[in-house]
Design a protein around this motif. Structure first.
Motif, PDB file in Angstrom:
ATOM      1  N   GLU A 156     -12.776  -7.008  -2.358  1.00 19.77           N
ATOM      2  CA  GLU A 156     -10.787  -6.571  -2.717  1.00 19.77           C
ATOM      3  C   GLU A 156     -11.480  -4.871  -2.099  1.00 19.77           C
ATOM      4  OE1 GLU A 156      -9.110  -7.627  -6.150  1.00 19.77           O
ATOM      5  OE2 GLU A 156      -8.691  -9.076  -6.175  1.00 19.77           O
ATOM      6  N   GLY A 157     -10.202  -4.691  -1.447  1.00 23.57           N
ATOM      7  CA  GLY A 157      -9.805  -3.596  -0.571  1.00 23.57           C
ATOM      8  C   GLY A 157     -11.289  -3.276  -0.210  1.00 23.57           C
TER       9      GLY A 157
ATOM     10  N   SER B 230       0.592  -1.113  -0.020  1.00 19.65           N
ATOM     11  CA  SER B 230       0.029  -0.002   0.241  1.00 19.65           C
ATOM     12  C   SER B 230       1.257   0.767   0.114  1.00 19.65           C
ATOM     13  CB  SER B 230      -0.778   0.112   0.884  1.00 19.65           C
ATOM     14  OG  SER B 230      -0.126   0.096   2.064  1.00 19.65           O
TER      15      SER B 230
ATOM     16  N   ASN C 286      -6.240   4.333  -1.199  1.00 21.94           N
ATOM     17  CA  ASN C 286      -5.290   2.842  -1.561  1.00 21.94           C
ATOM     18  C   ASN C 286      -5.941   2.094  -2.532  1.00 21.94           C
ATOM     19  OD1 ASN C 286      -2.133   3.029  -0.945  1.00 21.94           O
ATOM     20  ND2 ASN C 286      -3.463   3.289   0.859  1.00 21.94           N
ATOM     21  N   GLU C 287      -7.471   3.141  -2.778  1.00 23.26           N
ATOM     22  CA  GLU C 287      -8.218   2.010  -3.703  1.00 23.26           C
ATOM     23  C   GLU C 287      -8.455   3.416  -5.057  1.00 23.26           C
ATOM     24  OE1 GLU C 287      -9.412  -0.827  -3.284  1.00 23.26           O
ATOM     25  OE2 GLU C 287      -8.343  -1.285  -1.945  1.00 23.26           O
TER      26      GLU C 287
ATOM     27  N   THR D  43     -13.460   1.703   2.159  1.00 24.04           N
ATOM     28  CA  THR D  43     -12.674   2.505   1.320  1.00 24.04           C
ATOM     29  C   THR D  43     -13.634   2.511  -0.003  1.00 24.04           C
ATOM     30  OG1 THR D  43     -11.521   0.408   0.709  1.00 24.04           O
ATOM     31  CG2 THR D  43     -10.302   2.101   2.944  1.00 24.04           C
ATOM     32  N   ARG D  44     -14.672   1.608  -0.571  1.00 22.08           N
ATOM     33  CA  ARG D  44     -15.013   2.135  -1.441  1.00 22.08           C
ATOM     34  C   ARG D  44     -16.329   1.892  -1.850  1.00 22.08           C
ATOM     35  NH1 ARG D  44     -12.790  -3.433  -5.117  1.00 22.08           N
ATOM     36  NH2 ARG D  44     -13.935  -2.665  -6.478  1.00 22.08           N
TER      37      ARG D  44
ATOM     38  N   ARG E  60      -5.246  -3.658   6.378  1.00 21.52           N
ATOM     39  CA  ARG E  60      -5.946  -3.430   5.219  1.00 21.52           C
ATOM     40  C   ARG E  60      -7.414  -5.118   5.544  1.00 21.52           C
ATOM     41  NH1 ARG E  60      -3.198  -4.022   1.115  1.00 21.52           N
ATOM     42  NH2 ARG E  60      -1.457  -4.194   2.612  1.00 21.52           N
TER      43      ARG E  60
END
Length: 719
Positions: free
Chosen positions: A650-651, A358, A379-380, A667-668, A632
Motif C-alpha cells: 500500500e502506498g 491524500s 502522504n505515507e 515513498t516508503r 499514486r
C-alpha cells in the motif's frame, strides 16, 4: 283393222330387206301399223337409212356415220299411240307418189333422205328360216340349259343359303349360348367380385373407421394429455416465472434498496477517525433527535432528520471543533470540520469523500537554520526521531530515538507524540497530537528543535539529473503497461497530461493529423457508433468537466448528456457511450486550501485540488487517466493505479507531474522501486522518468512508453 295379207307380206319382206316399190297408200298404212312398236328396225340419224337391227353395224352403210345402238326416241302417232321416231319409212311411202300420213311425220327439222335400199347380200327366206330355226333351237337349248343352270344354281344357292343359314343360326345359337354362358359366368364373376369387393370395402371401411376412431381417440387422448401437460408445464412455468419474477423483483427491490442505501451511505456524512482508537476507520453517524441528546453524559455527533450533522456537547463538557472549544448544546457541523470526542479526533465528510484522499503536498524544514532537512513528506507514515532509521532524522538534544510519527488520514496530516515523555509543543502548549498545515511550527520536545511545515514538496536534487527529460505535452499521449510476473500485460493505462483531452474515433483532419488524443475503439459486446468528435474532458478551476460533441449518445449516471453542454464529473461516476460501451470513473482529489484563480494549471506546483481522474473500461482491461498532479500507486483499492500483484504494498509510490515532465518517487523505505538501467530509487527522492522506461515494483513490471494508434484497439495487449 287387220292388215291385208299383202301388207303383212310386204312387212315381212321389208323386215327381210325385200322392199317392193309398188306399194299403194293402203299398203303403206298397213305397213305402218305392222311396224308400230317394232324394235328390230334401226334408222340412221344422219342419212335416214333403214336397216333391220340384226344387220346393224358400227357405222351407217350409206353415209358412214357412227351408228349407236340406242333406240330412237318415241313419237306420238295419234290416238294415244306411240312409235319410235324418227322413222324414215314415210320416205318409202312417199315414194309411191302420195303424201305421208300424219302418223309418219318426221321430227321437226329433219329432211327425208332417200328410200330404203335393199342390198344384194341379204339372206334368202329359206336360208334365213333355217338359220332362224337353228338359232331358235340353239336359243331354246341355251335357254333350257340356262334355265337348268339357273334352276340348279338357284337350288344350290338355296341349299347353300339354307345350310349357311342353318350353320349361321346354329353358330349364332352356339355363340349366343356361349355368349349367354360367358355373360352369365361374367355376371356371376362380377357379382361375386362385386360382392367380395363390397364385402372387402365394407371390411376395409369398418377397419378404417375403427382405425380412424382409434387414431382419433388416441390423438384426442394424446392431445388431451399434451394439453394437460402443456397446461401443467405452462402453469408450472408461469408459477416458476411468477416466483422468479417475484424473487427477481424482490432481489431487484432489495438490490435497489441496498444500492439506494449504499448510495445514501456514500453521501451520508460520516466521521473519519484521524486519531485515537480505530484511527483510519470510518465511523457511521447515528440518527437521532437533537433534543434530548443534550442530557447525554458525553459529547456526541448526531444526524438530524433533515440530514444535518450536529455536535451535541453536554453542559460542563469541553470538546474541540476545528481546534477551538465548542459551546455546550447543539452546534450544526459542516463538512470538513475536525471534531474531538474524548481522546479521539474525527474529520466530518461524506463517506465517499473520506476514502482515498491524500493531503496537500508539504515538507518539513528546520526553523533554526542548522544543518538538516528539508524533509519531504509523501502522504505515507514517517518516523521522526534521533535514530538513524527515522525518515525525519533529528540528531538533537531533547529528541527521543523515536519521538513522533507523521501520518495522513482522510486528507489530514497529523503528527502524534510517540515518546510518552518528551511530547510536542505547538503554540507554546504541550500536546499529544496536532493537525499539520503549511506555516504551523512544531517544537520537538522542550529541548528539541522547531520544525516548520511548508507548502509543496522539498526542493531535493533529483537522482540521475542527466537522465533524458521529456515533455509529455509534446507527446500527445503516454501509456503504462502493467505486466504480471509471467510477462502478460494485465492492464493498459493511457495517461493524458493536458488541460483538455478530446476523445472519439480515428478521424483525421484536412492536415492528416488525428482529431482526438483519446481513441475509443469498441470491442465485442460494446455497441457504440463513436463519432469523429465524440466529446472531450476539460480541466476547470475546481475539477474536470465532461462534454458530448456528437456521435453516439452518452449517459452520465443514467442521464443523457446534451450536445455541447459541459457537466462536472462527480467523485464517482458511471459513463455509458452508445448502447453498450460502459465506463466506471473516479475523481481523486486532495483537500488543498488554495486560491484558484486564472487558468487552471497542471503539475505539482499548479495548486489544483485534483490529483487525477481514472476512467476504467468495464469490458476491456483499459484505463484512461487524466493526470493533473500525480498518480499514486500501490496494492490498496483506493489507489488511482492499483497493482494487485505480489510484492506491491500500500502506498508503494507515486508518478509525479511537475514542470512539464514525469518523475517517479518511492515513498516508503520498505517498498523498493527499481528503474531498469538506473537502479533502486532512494525513498523520498524523485527521479526523472524517461520514455521507454521499464520499472520493477515488487513482482510487477510497468513499462512507460508513448501510445501508438494501434495500442487503442481492443485486443492489442501483448506480453
Amino acid at each position: 283393222m287387220p292388215a291385208s295379207p299383202q301388207v303383212e307380206a310386204l312387212a315381212e319382206a321389208l323386215l327381210d330387206d325385200v322392199v317392193s316399190d309398188a306399194l299403194d297408200p293402203t299398203a303403206r298404212e298397213g305397213l305402218a301399223a305392222r311396224l308400230r312398236g317394232r324394235a328390230d328396225v334401226r334408222v340412221c340419224a344422219g342419212c335416214g337409212d333403214v336397216v333391220l337391227a340384226r344387220y346393224g353395224a358400227p357405222r351407217c352403210r350409206m353415209c358412214g356415220a357412227r351408228a349407236e345402238g340406242e333406240a330412237a326416241p318415241r313419237v306420238d302417232l295419234g290416238d294415244g299411240e306411240e312409235a319410235r321416231a324418227p322413222l324414215v319409212l314415210d320416205d318409202l311411202l312417199g315414194g309411191a307418189g302420195g303424201p305421208a300420213p300424219a302418223a309418219f311425220a318426221l321430227a321437226p327439222g329433219r329432211a327425208p333422205r332417200k328410200p330404203v335400199a335393199l342390198w344384194d347380200d341379204n339372206e334368202d327366206w329359206e336360208t334365213r328360216g333355217e338359220r332362224l330355226r337353228q338359232e331358235a333351237a340353239e336359243a331354246a337349248r341355251k335357254a333350257k340349259e340356262e334355265a337348268e343352270r339357273k334352276a340348279r344354281e338357284a337350288a344350290e344357292k338355296k341349299a347353300r343359303e339354307a345350310a349357311e343359314k342353318k350353320a349361321r343360326e346354329e353358330a349364332e345359337k352356339k355363340a349366343r349360348e356361349e355368349a349367354e354362358k360367358k355373360a352369365r359366368e361374367e355376371a356371376e364373376q362380377k357379382a361375386r367380385e362385386a360382392a367380395e369387393k363390397k364385402a372387402r370395402e365394407a371390411a376395409e371401411k369398418k377397419a378404417r373407421e375403427e382405425a380412424e376412431k382409434k387414431a382419433r381417440e388416441e390423438a384426442e387422448k394424446r392431445a388431451r394429455e399434451a394439453a394437460e401437460q402443456k397446461a401443467r408445464l405452462e402453469a408450472e412455468a408461469a408459477e416458476k416465472r411468477a416466483r422468479e419474477e417475484a424473487e427477481a423483483a424482490a432481489k431487484f427491490a432489495a438490490a435497489e434498496a441496498e444500492r439506494a442505501r449504499a448510495e445514501a451511505e456514500k453521501h451520508r456524512p460520516s466521521l473519519g477517525v484521524v486519531l485515537g482508537a480505530g484511527a483510519g476507520e470510518v465511523s457511521r453517524i447515528d440518527d437521532g433527535p437533537a433534543e434530548g441528546a443534550e442530557r447525554a453524559d458525553a459529547a456526541s455527533v448526531w444526524l438530524r432528520a433533515d440530514g444535518t450533522p450536529v455536535l451535541v456537547v453536554p453542559s460542563g463538557v469541553t470538546e474541540l471543533r476545528n481546534g477551538r472549544a465548542a459551546p455546550s448544546g447543539v452546534t450544526a457541523l459542516e463538512l470538513g470540520d475536525l471534531v474531538t470526542l474524548g481522546d479521539a479526533v474525527y474529520v466530518l465528510d461524506k463517506r465517499s469523500e473520506l476514502t482515498g484522499l491524500s493531503a496537500p503536498a508539504i515538507h518539513f524544514a528546520r526553523k533554526d537554520d542548522k544543518p538538516g532537512g528539508p524533509w519531504p513528506y509523501w502522504n505515507e507514515p514517517v518516523r521522526l526521531g534521533a535514530a538513524s532509521h527515522c525518515e525525519l532524522n533529528l540528531v538533537d538534544d531533547g529528541v527521543a530515538l523515536e519521538h513522533a510519527r507523521v501520518v495522513t488520514r482522510f486528507g489530514r496530516v497529523v503528527i502524534e507524540d510517540t515518546s510518552k515523555a518528551e511530547g510536542l509543543i505547538v503554540g507554546g502548549q504541550k500536546v499529544k497530537w496536532a493537525v499539520l498545515e503549511p506555516g504551523r511550527v512544531v517544537k520537538v520536545g522542550a529541548e528539541g528543535p522547531e520544525l516548520v511545515v511548508q507548502d509543496g514538496q522539498a526542493e531535493l536534487k533529483p537522482k540521475l539529473e542527466k537522465a533524458a527529460r521529456m515533455k509529455p505535452s509534446r507527446h500527445v499521449r503516454t501509456k503504462l503497461d502493467v505486466l504480471a510476473p509471467s510477462g502478460e500485460v494485465v492492464r493498459r493505462v493511457f495517461v493524458f497530461s493536458r488541460r483538455e483531452v478530446r476523445f472519439g474515433n480515428r478521424g483525421r483532419g484536412v492536415d492528416g493529423k488525428l482529431l482526438n488524443e483519446l481513441i475509443i475503439a469498441p470491442g465485442p459486446g460494446e455497441s457504440a457508433d463513436i463519432g469523429e468528435k465524440q466529446g472531450g474532458l476539460a480541466l476547470t478551476r475546481d475539477g474536470l468537466d465532461l462534454r458530448r460533441d456528437g456521435g453516439a449518445e452518452m449517459f452520465l449516471e443514467g442521464d443523457p448528456l446534451t450536445l455541447g453542454k459541459a457537466v462536472p464529473l462527480p467523485r464517482q461516476f458511471h459513463l455509458q457511450v452508445g448502447d453498450g460501451l460502459d465506463l466506471e470513473g473516479r475523481v481523486f482529489r486532495s483537500p488543498a486550501a488554495v486560491e484558484r484563480t486564472g487558468i487552471p494549471q497542471l503539475g505539482m506546483k499548479g495548486g489544483h485540488p485534483l490529483e487525477c481522474v481514472r476512467i476504467d473500461r468495464v469490458a476491456v482491461p483499459y484505463s484512461y487517466i487524466f493526470l493533473v498532479r500525480m498518480i499514486r500507486f500501490g496494492s490498496e483499492t483506493s489507489a488511482p493505479l492499483r497493482l494487485a500483484l505480489p510484492g506491491v504494498k500500500e502506498g508503494h509510490g507515486q508518478f509525479i507531474f511537475t514542470d512539464g515532465k514525469f518523475q517517479i518517487v518511492a515513498t516508503r523505505t520498505n517498498a523498493p522501486i527499481e528503474v531498469v538501467g538506473v537502479g533502486e530509487l532512494e525513498p523520498g527522492v524523485p527521479t526523472n522518468l524517461a520514455i521507454d522506461t521499464e520499472i520493477k515494483i515488487g513482482q510487477a513490471t510497468v513499462r512507460f512508453t508513448v501510445a501508438e494508434d494501434g495500442d487503442f484497439d481492443v485486443g492489442a495487449l501483448g506480453g
